[in-house]
Design an enzyme around this catalytic site. Structure first.
Site, PDB file in Angstrom:
ATOM      1  N   ASP A  18       0.827  -1.216   0.000  1.00 54.66           N
ATOM      2  CA  ASP A  18       0.000   0.000   0.000  1.00 54.66           C
ATOM      3  C   ASP A  18       0.859   1.262   0.000  1.00 54.66           C
ATOM      4  OD1 ASP A  18      -1.982  -1.702   2.487  1.00 54.66           O
ATOM      5  OD2 ASP A  18      -2.108  -1.830   0.296  1.00 54.66           O
ATOM      6  N   GLU A 172     -11.007   0.563  -4.086  1.00 50.42           N
ATOM      7  CA  GLU A 172     -10.338   1.060  -2.869  1.00 50.42           C
ATOM      8  C   GLU A 172      -9.066   1.806  -3.272  1.00 50.42           C
ATOM      9  OE1 GLU A 172      -9.611  -2.572  -0.733  1.00 50.42           O
ATOM     10  OE2 GLU A 172      -8.329  -3.395  -2.290  1.00 50.42           O
TER      11      GLU A 172
HETATM   12  C1  6LW Z   1      -5.847  -2.019   2.024  1.00 53.68           C
HETATM   13  C2  6LW Z   1      -6.470  -2.111   0.673  1.00 53.68           C
HETATM   14  C3  6LW Z   1      -5.569  -3.145   0.138  1.00 53.68           C
HETATM   15  O1  6LW Z   1      -6.578  -1.287   2.952  1.00 53.68           O
HETATM   16  O2  6LW Z   1      -5.389  -4.089   1.112  1.00 53.68           O
HETATM   17  O3  6LW Z   1      -4.076  -3.721  -1.547  1.00 53.68           O
HETATM   18  C4  6LW Z   1      -5.796  -3.494   2.352  1.00 53.68           C
HETATM   19  N1  6LW Z   1      -5.010  -3.002  -0.999  1.00 53.68           N
HETATM   20  O4  6LW Z   1      -6.413  -0.959  -0.118  1.00 53.68           O
HETATM   21  C5  6LW Z   1      -4.780  -3.810   3.392  1.00 53.68           C
HETATM   22  O5  6LW Z   1      -3.505  -3.651   2.824  1.00 53.68           O
END
Ligand code: 6LW
Length: 497
Positions: A18, A172
């Site tokens: 991230d 996300e």
């Molecule tokens: C994070 C989400 C994700 O909040 O995994 O790879 C979750 N993306 O955006 C935890 O890393």
């Protein structure tokens, strides 16, 4: 310059998921999520986007970071931005009662402020951007948005839905950028496993409406046999020469089918071009042509840590917090002293001090004095998946914890007194589809200096495909009973990155 220089990906190896990046002048900074580990949110610095040095951890005191569990609880995805002469870090702590938190600092190496709590921000993966009027916009997974007063943490108005991506699961990791005449909204969708990808939309205002780009996903390795998988969760940065780059997470599965990744989600770099007002992401390859500017390698990490400093180096992390009564270099000069709190690594607050495994092959050695207790050298994925070699007065023993089972694998007598424990991680020889990613050989040094391997264990059981979760292997020292002291710790990268 002879042959064109190349960039080796991942640029920040090991469990550094991230990534979020910002640039101030010629200095780049990256932060990553850190989950159950304390201190949290590692901060990296680079002058060339290629060579990165950890300069600290943003959350390094209990007033900033309260953790209540392990197994990938705690700190999820952060965003790092620079605005009005200050660095801003916004992040989600999923521990009970925490939620989204906002920190600021004048120096990204710290100290960072105590948190401003953001009770009105409705989701994980918070992003921050300011518009020309100075309004601060916070965008979260989903993808929703709310205006924010960064001084008080108060949200202004109701959250609004912005865009739910192109239909992939879990839209996300949003990041909003003002580039030219548009506001661009970059997101991840498809979930952070093999379906992961990056999509983009743009609008005329920070609140949209947003039109999806013509070529989404602009990045994915799903349905390919690319050696780098799960690519997604990206952030964009413009270099001083005007070129654009992307940092993103990816994994490096090895072994037979399905392939096991053991280092967690790592930070990769990719070049970005702009075509007709939309970004086109270059290849996320294990080796990239280096950027046009001179590369500026950092000092590199020393193999040995002698624990001869009052504070531990920023690479060392523990489970939940790390009070001095349990972990100190001041009790015996030049030694790290750990005071057990539980009776094994199975507890989610075991006294453990480790560093991320950052290389597919590596050798580790540590000199331990377990004359007043029981402890040793461990490779941990979580409290249900770890291997360790444990010393106590007169004996060393290898244990393996996989899911519900903890097994004593092998034991041997050793002379009383401090003993060197060791771990060598090597790839499993290529074979059939059952081949795992690597082999972990645990042993100890005999009085004559020869290294005796006590047990060799299959690395697939310390992989995310088996254990699940959002982290990766962490290798370190622990105390399971009494007081255990460590004189030094060597981490030697192997030949293959
Ligand atoms: C994070 C989400 C994700 O909040 O995994 O790879 C979750 N993306 O955006 C935890 O890393």
């Amino acid at each position: 310059m002879s042959a064109q220089q190349v960039v080796t990906n991942p640029v920040i190896p090991g469990f550094h998921p991230d990534p979020s990046i910002c640039r101030v002048g010629d200095d780049y900074y990256v932060v990553c999520s850190s989950f159950e580990y304390f201190p949290g949110v590692p901060v990296f610095h680079s002058r060339d986007l290629v060579h990165w040095t950890q300069i600290g951890n943003a959350l390094d005191r209990p007033s900033q970071l309260r953790l209540d569990t392990s197994s990938s609880g705690g700190i999820y995805a952060p965003t790092l931005r620079h605005h009005d002469g200050r660095f801003w870090l916004i992040v989600t702590n999923v521990a009970r009662g925490e939620g989204n938190l906002l920190f600021n600092a004048t120096d990204p190496a710290g100290p960072w402020s105590d948190p401003v709590r953001l009770p009105g921000v409705p989701g994980i993966d918070p992003d921050l951007v300011w518009d020309e009027d100075g309004t601060c916009w916070c965008t979260v997974a989903g993808v929703s948005q709310v205006r924010l007063d960064p001084a008080t943490g108060e949200t202004l108005g109701e959250p609004r839905k912005l865009w739910s991506g192109t239909g992939g699961a879990a839209p996300e990791a949003p990041h909003l950028y003002r580039i030219g005449e548009y506001w661009y909204l970059l997101i991840a969708e498809g979930g952070t496993e093999r379906g992961h990808g990056v999509s983009i939309a743009r609008g005329r205002t920070p609140a949209g409406p947003f039109e999806p780009g013509p070529a989404n996903p602009i990045l994915t390795h799903r349905s390919t046999d690319h050696p780098i998988q799960n690519t997604g969760h990206a952030d964009l940065v413009q270099a001083p020469d005007g070129s654009w780059w992307m940092v993103l997470l990816g994994v490096r599965p090895r072994g037979g089918t399905p392939g096991w990744h053991v280092l967690g989600r790592e930070t990769f770099l990719a070049p970005v071009d702009w075509v007709d007002g939309w970004p086109v992401v270059g290849k996320v390859s294990p080796e990239l042509p280096a950027p046009a500017w001179p590369l500026r390698p950092g000092p590199g990490a020393p193999v040995r840590d002698d624990f001869d400093q009052a504070e531990l180096r920023p690479c060392w992390v523990s489970l939940r917090e790390r009070p001095e009564r349990l972990c100190t270099t001041k009790e015996r000069s030049g030694w790290l002293t750990l005071q057990a709190a539980g009776d094994s690594l199975d507890a989610d607050d075991a006294v453990f001090v480790g560093r991320r495994q950052q290389h597919l092959t590596c050798g580790v050695r540590t000199l331990v004095d377990a004359s007043e207790g029981r402890g040793g050298l461990a490779v941990r994925l979580d409290e249900r998946h770890h291997y360790e070699i444990e010393a106590t007065a007169g004996a060393v023993t290898v244990f393996a914890r996989v899911g519900p089972l903890r097994t004593e694998v092998a034991s041997a007598p050793v002379p009383a007194g401090p003993v060197v424990l060791g771990l060598d991680i090597a790839p499993q020889p290529p074979g059939d589809a059952r081949t795992g990613p690597d082999l972990l050989s645990f042993g100890f040094e005999e009085p004559d200096g020869t290294f005796t391997v006590l047990a060799t264990l299959d690395g697939r059981y310390l992989s995310t495909e088996v254990a699940g979760g959002f982290t990766g292997r962490v290798i370190g020292m622990y105390a399971a009973a009494g007081t255990v002291r460590f004189d030094w710790f060597d981490y030697e990268p192997g030949s293959s990155a």
